[in-house]
Design a protein around this motif. Structure first.
Motif, PDB file in Angstrom:
ATOM      1  N   VAL A  47      41.350 -23.030  22.792  1.00  0.00           N
ATOM      2  CA  VAL A  47      40.525 -22.059  22.063  1.00  0.00           C
ATOM      3  C   VAL A  47      40.770 -20.643  22.581  1.00  0.00           C
ATOM      4  O   VAL A  47      40.938 -19.705  21.810  1.00  0.00           O
ATOM      5  N   GLN A  48      40.791 -20.480  23.902  1.00  0.00           N
ATOM      6  CA  GLN A  48      40.883 -19.150  24.505  1.00  0.00           C
ATOM      7  C   GLN A  48      42.301 -18.585  24.526  1.00  0.00           C
ATOM      8  O   GLN A  48      42.480 -17.381  24.688  1.00  0.00           O
ATOM      9  N   GLY A  49      43.297 -19.456  24.381  1.00  0.00           N
ATOM     10  CA  GLY A  49      44.669 -18.984  24.511  1.00  0.00           C
ATOM     11  C   GLY A  49      44.982 -18.744  25.979  1.00  0.00           C
ATOM     12  O   GLY A  49      44.231 -19.158  26.863  1.00  0.00           O
ATOM     13  N   HIS A  50      46.079 -18.082  26.234  1.00  0.00           N
ATOM     14  CA  HIS A  50      46.484 -17.858  27.625  1.00  0.00           C
ATOM     15  C   HIS A  50      46.432 -16.379  27.985  1.00  0.00           C
ATOM     16  O   HIS A  50      47.085 -15.937  28.914  1.00  0.00           O
ATOM     17  N   GLY A  51      45.660 -15.616  27.228  1.00  0.00           N
ATOM     18  CA  GLY A  51      45.496 -14.206  27.519  1.00  0.00           C
ATOM     19  C   GLY A  51      44.733 -13.530  26.405  1.00  0.00           C
ATOM     20  O   GLY A  51      44.524 -14.118  25.350  1.00  0.00           O
ATOM     21  N   PRO A  52      44.297 -12.287  26.631  1.00  0.00           N
ATOM     22  CA  PRO A  52      43.542 -11.560  25.611  1.00  0.00           C
ATOM     23  C   PRO A  52      44.312 -11.468  24.302  1.00  0.00           C
ATOM     24  O   PRO A  52      45.520 -11.268  24.302  1.00  0.00           O
ATOM     25  N   GLY A  53      43.597 -11.677  23.208  1.00  0.00           N
ATOM     26  CA  GLY A  53      44.221 -11.580  21.894  1.00  0.00           C
ATOM     27  C   GLY A  53      44.863 -12.881  21.435  1.00  0.00           C
ATOM     28  O   GLY A  53      45.351 -12.983  20.315  1.00  0.00           O
ATOM     29  N   GLN A  54      44.863 -13.894  22.303  1.00  0.00           N
ATOM     30  CA  GLN A  54      45.469 -15.177  21.934  1.00  0.00           C
ATOM     31  C   GLN A  54      44.419 -16.215  21.545  1.00  0.00           C
ATOM     32  O   GLN A  54      44.730 -17.380  21.355  1.00  0.00           O
ATOM     33  N   TYR A 109      30.867 -13.507  17.237  1.00  0.00           N
ATOM     34  CA  TYR A 109      31.524 -14.540  16.424  1.00  0.00           C
ATOM     35  C   TYR A 109      31.516 -14.147  14.946  1.00  0.00           C
ATOM     36  O   TYR A 109      32.536 -14.221  14.261  1.00  0.00           O
ATOM     37  N   GLN A 110      30.353 -13.688  14.454  1.00  0.00           N
ATOM     38  CA  GLN A 110      30.248 -13.274  13.048  1.00  0.00           C
ATOM     39  C   GLN A 110      31.201 -12.110  12.762  1.00  0.00           C
ATOM     40  O   GLN A 110      31.842 -12.069  11.716  1.00  0.00           O
ATOM     41  N   GLN A 111      31.307 -11.170  13.687  1.00  0.00           N
ATOM     42  CA  GLN A 111      32.210 -10.022  13.508  1.00  0.00           C
ATOM     43  C   GLN A 111      33.660 -10.481  13.488  1.00  0.00           C
ATOM     44  O   GLN A 111      34.465  -9.993  12.693  1.00  0.00           O
ATOM     45  N   ARG A 112      34.009 -11.426  14.366  1.00  0.00           N
ATOM     46  CA  ARG A 112      35.386 -11.919  14.400  1.00  0.00           C
ATOM     47  C   ARG A 112      35.719 -12.685  13.113  1.00  0.00           C
ATOM     48  O   ARG A 112      36.830 -12.584  12.601  1.00  0.00           O
ATOM     49  N   LEU A 113      34.737 -13.442  12.605  1.00  0.00           N
ATOM     50  CA  LEU A 113      34.936 -14.140  11.324  1.00  0.00           C
ATOM     51  C   LEU A 113      35.184 -13.132  10.208  1.00  0.00           C
ATOM     52  O   LEU A 113      36.125 -13.274   9.420  1.00  0.00           O
ATOM     53  N   ALA A 114      34.338 -12.102  10.162  1.00  0.00           N
ATOM     54  CA  ALA A 114      34.452 -11.086   9.112  1.00  0.00           C
ATOM     55  C   ALA A 114      35.797 -10.367   9.199  1.00  0.00           C
ATOM     56  O   ALA A 114      36.471 -10.154   8.187  1.00  0.00           O
TER      57      ALA A 114
END
Length: 137
Positions: A47-54, A109-114
């Motif tokens: 879920v988190q990836g291996h760094g920011p933005g991933q 979460y809502q902002q990221r969905l939008a």
């Protein structure tokens, strides 16, 4: 003493009907953390990836259940979710943050969905143009 001790849990209850993990801590705090929030913010690399933005934006997790909760040492738990996800280890500190910051985390979460043009209830599927995601109960 260099750093303050993280609050330790005094009770953990899985509420399947209301889909929430209730955690009481020794500093008096008590949280009911929705399974969906836990699943969306799983600390796993998946879920988190291996760094920011991933990070992988999670959708379709409103109905997710916790089928098992396995202790990990003396520092956390590893839930097995009904969608097959079981690689996230939730430390007591992480659970405390999910409970304490629940409102802000939901807003994020809502902002990221939008921003992604995604629907909270859309199934996690290969990315395809179009599609219908208008199932609201």
């Amino acid at each position: 003493m260099s750093s303050p001790r993280a609050p330790q849990p005094t009770s953990i209850t899985v509420h399947q009907a209301s889909r929430a993990l209730e955690v009481g801590f020794d500093d008096g705090a008590r949280f009911r953390i929705p399974f969906e929030l836990m699943r969306v913010y799983s600390p796993s690399a998946e879920v988190q990836g291996h760094g920011p933005g991933q990070e992988t934006l999670q959708t379709g997790k409103r109905e997710v259940l916790i089928e098992a909760l396995e202790p990990v040492g003396h520092y956390g738990v590893r839930p097995s979710f009904s969608d097959g996800h079981d690689s996230g280890i939730y430390t007591w500190e992480y659970l405390y943050r999910l409970g304490a910051d629940e409102t802000a985390l939901w807003e994020d979460y809502q902002q990221r969905l939008a921003a992604a043009g995604a629907d909270r209830d859309a199934p996690m599927a290969p990315k395809r143009a179009g599609g219908c995601a208008s199932h609201h109960s």
